[in-house]
Design an enzyme around this catalytic site. Sequence first.
Site, PDB file in Angstrom:
ATOM      1  N   CYS A 130     -36.162 -54.668 -19.701  1.00 45.47           N
ATOM      2  CA  CYS A 130     -36.932 -53.598 -19.008  1.00 45.47           C
ATOM      3  C   CYS A 130     -38.082 -53.113 -19.870  1.00 45.47           C
ATOM      4  O   CYS A 130     -38.403 -51.910 -19.897  1.00 45.47           O
ATOM      5  CB  CYS A 130     -36.038 -52.418 -18.615  1.00 45.47           C
ATOM      6  SG  CYS A 130     -34.791 -52.856 -17.421  1.00 45.47           S
TER       7      CYS A 130
ATOM      8  N   HIS B 276     -39.731 -48.420 -22.418  1.00 48.16           N
ATOM      9  CA  HIS B 276     -38.862 -48.950 -21.356  1.00 48.16           C
ATOM     10  C   HIS B 276     -39.544 -48.649 -20.024  1.00 48.16           C
ATOM     11  O   HIS B 276     -40.268 -47.661 -19.909  1.00 48.16           O
ATOM     12  CB  HIS B 276     -37.520 -48.212 -21.452  1.00 48.16           C
ATOM     13  CG  HIS B 276     -36.425 -48.739 -20.580  1.00 48.16           C
ATOM     14  ND1 HIS B 276     -36.323 -48.419 -19.242  1.00 48.16           N
ATOM     15  CD2 HIS B 276     -35.360 -49.537 -20.847  1.00 48.16           C
ATOM     16  CE1 HIS B 276     -35.250 -49.000 -18.733  1.00 48.16           C
ATOM     17  NE2 HIS B 276     -34.648 -49.689 -19.690  1.00 48.16           N
TER      18      HIS B 276
ATOM     19  N   GLN C  52     -32.021 -44.720 -26.746  1.00 51.45           N
ATOM     20  CA  GLN C  52     -31.506 -45.599 -27.812  1.00 51.45           C
ATOM     21  C   GLN C  52     -31.313 -44.868 -29.127  1.00 51.45           C
ATOM     22  O   GLN C  52     -30.684 -45.405 -30.043  1.00 51.45           O
ATOM     23  CB  GLN C  52     -32.453 -46.784 -28.034  1.00 51.45           C
ATOM     24  CG  GLN C  52     -32.532 -47.740 -26.872  1.00 51.45           C
ATOM     25  CD  GLN C  52     -31.205 -48.417 -26.561  1.00 51.45           C
ATOM     26  OE1 GLN C  52     -30.342 -48.558 -27.425  1.00 51.45           O
ATOM     27  NE2 GLN C  52     -31.032 -48.834 -25.329  1.00 51.45           N
TER      28      GLN C  52
ATOM     29  N   ASP D  19     -38.100 -40.223 -25.161  1.00 50.88           N
ATOM     30  CA  ASP D  19     -37.025 -41.002 -24.554  1.00 50.88           C
ATOM     31  C   ASP D  19     -36.008 -41.281 -25.661  1.00 50.88           C
ATOM     32  O   ASP D  19     -36.259 -42.081 -26.562  1.00 50.88           O
ATOM     33  CB  ASP D  19     -37.630 -42.305 -23.992  1.00 50.88           C
ATOM     34  CG  ASP D  19     -36.565 -43.280 -23.521  1.00 50.88           C
ATOM     35  OD1 ASP D  19     -35.374 -43.080 -23.815  1.00 50.88           O
ATOM     36  OD2 ASP D  19     -36.946 -44.271 -22.869  1.00 50.88           O
TER      37      ASP D  19
ATOM     38  N   LYS E 206     -24.710 -44.776 -23.025  1.00 49.60           N
ATOM     39  CA  LYS E 206     -25.094 -45.451 -24.272  1.00 49.60           C
ATOM     40  C   LYS E 206     -24.477 -44.745 -25.486  1.00 49.60           C
ATOM     41  O   LYS E 206     -24.642 -45.197 -26.621  1.00 49.60           O
ATOM     42  CB  LYS E 206     -26.617 -45.493 -24.401  1.00 49.60           C
ATOM     43  CG  LYS E 206     -27.256 -46.380 -23.317  1.00 49.60           C
ATOM     44  CD  LYS E 206     -28.737 -46.512 -23.518  1.00 49.60           C
ATOM     45  CE  LYS E 206     -29.461 -47.029 -22.294  1.00 49.60           C
ATOM     46  NZ  LYS E 206     -29.256 -48.435 -21.979  1.00 49.60           N
TER      47      LYS E 206
HETATM   48  N1  PLP Z   1     -35.102 -45.853 -22.228  1.00 44.86           N
HETATM   49  C1  PLP Z   1     -34.623 -46.751 -23.078  1.00 44.86           C
HETATM   50  C2  PLP Z   1     -35.268 -46.914 -24.419  1.00 44.86           C
HETATM   51  C3  PLP Z   1     -33.521 -47.534 -22.720  1.00 44.86           C
HETATM   52  O1  PLP Z   1     -33.045 -48.439 -23.570  1.00 44.86           O
HETATM   53  C4  PLP Z   1     -32.942 -47.358 -21.447  1.00 44.86           C
HETATM   54  C5  PLP Z   1     -31.823 -48.208 -21.003  1.00 44.86           C
HETATM   55  O2  PLP Z   1     -31.662 -49.320 -21.459  1.00 44.86           O
HETATM   56  C6  PLP Z   1     -33.469 -46.383 -20.601  1.00 44.86           C
HETATM   57  C7  PLP Z   1     -34.561 -45.648 -21.028  1.00 44.86           C
HETATM   58  C8  PLP Z   1     -32.904 -46.131 -19.251  1.00 44.86           C
HETATM   59  O3  PLP Z   1     -31.624 -45.610 -19.361  1.00 44.86           O
HETATM   60  P1  PLP Z   1     -30.708 -45.421 -18.078  1.00 44.86           P
HETATM   61  O4  PLP Z   1     -30.703 -46.734 -17.361  1.00 44.86           O
HETATM   62  O5  PLP Z   1     -29.386 -45.060 -18.634  1.00 44.86           O
HETATM   63  O6  PLP Z   1     -31.305 -44.331 -17.267  1.00 44.86           O
END
Ligand code: PLP
Length: 415
Positions: A372, A131, A211, A208, A234
């Site tokens: 993203c 992401h 998900q 990370d 999430k």
């Molecule tokens: N990493 C992954 C794999 C994500 O799917 C997301 C959000 O869609 C993020 C990071 C970023 O999360 P946040 O916008 O809640 O900080």
Amino acid sequence: MSELAVEKSVYDADAVRAQFPILHREVHGKPLVYLDNAASTQKPQVVIDALDDYYSRLNANVHRGVHRLSQEATDAYEYGRKAVGRLLGVDDDRQIVFTRGTTEAINLVAMSWGMANLGEGDEIVLSGMEHHSNIVPWQLVAQAKGAVIKVLPIGDDGAIVPGAAEDIIGPRTKLLGITHVSNALGTINPVRELADLAHAQGAVVLVDGAQAAPHVAIDVDALGADFYAISGHKIYAPTGIGALYGKAELLEAMPPWQGGGEMIRSVSFEKTTYAPIPAKFEAGTPHIAGAVGLGAAIDWLLDLGLDAVAAHEDALLAYATEQLLALPGVRIIGTAPHKAGVASFVVDGAHPHDIGTFLDMAGVAIRTGHHCAQPVMTHFGIPATARASFAAYNTRSDVDALIKALGRVIEVFAR
Ligand code: PLP
């Protein structure tokens, strides 16, 4: 998974669904079918009640007050931290730092650990399915410190190319940043295997978990994670709250990244000393209600049982995949053998945004775009995908509604 196997499951998704008030509303006169869970999940009544209770009975600033409300608010806030520890298999809750979410958690590590530990020619290894929030903070540090970003390539199934990590992770690697589950593809990465390779080179591993947290039981030690980042919204909790797990010895050695109240031990104009972890990384008044809601959401999710939720979502994903592939012109993007929660797809002749708009008119909420994860789109040579993503409250009827509406979209575009 076969129909029989799905029916045999004792998991009662309808009972779960009944706990989410928003799922009873209509959109464009149709019952809402919510399949945009990878972007953000809906909130169960217990989480809404916890927020209501916090503001109705407990609201006060935390940590600084001697009065009763401040102490009760502090207890409720710290309960949220312990809940995150339970979710991630962490006993010592000094290792849990509250953040606004995964993005802020990764930025914290990049700006604090990265700025202090990376230098000219050091290598940061990321995967090709990250992401943007696990790419851009590292680019900022790399630019400032002269470090180099290396990428673990993905293959056409959306998994990391076998053997690539052995070639790319080497003596110059200082950090491996890897998503546990890809939001664009659904791929579950072999985090432990990759972490072992990184640790053998003395590198630090950041995972990370945005998900993974809603779909997979997590034990940070078993995964080999030195840092693990999650977002509350999430996992059925409010927006604006998330957490970073960090190994105590790493967090203790890291400099603060934001200064202000709460994060100090003593301040004078000559010299400031810092509070112990985790307070050192929590400058200013935190999102207290968010932490309370996060605690309630984690209790709710763990009560439901992550293994049961995962089995239910796996069955739904298998059913959705089978049904999608039965439609003419549909191609699934992301066909790795281990996947969680996400069906990304494209349809011949129909732009994903048009698909999303048509489905919305049928009450079906999916996400369309690059999610993203633009490097993923570049890899597959497409501008965007349509993505249906599943949560604990989704049912086979939701998948049926998606497939029925998508069938009509395909008819329109095939004309
Ligand atoms: N990493 C992954 C794999 C994500 O799917 C997301 C959000 O869609 C993020 C990071 C970023 O999360 P946040 O916008 O809640 O900080």
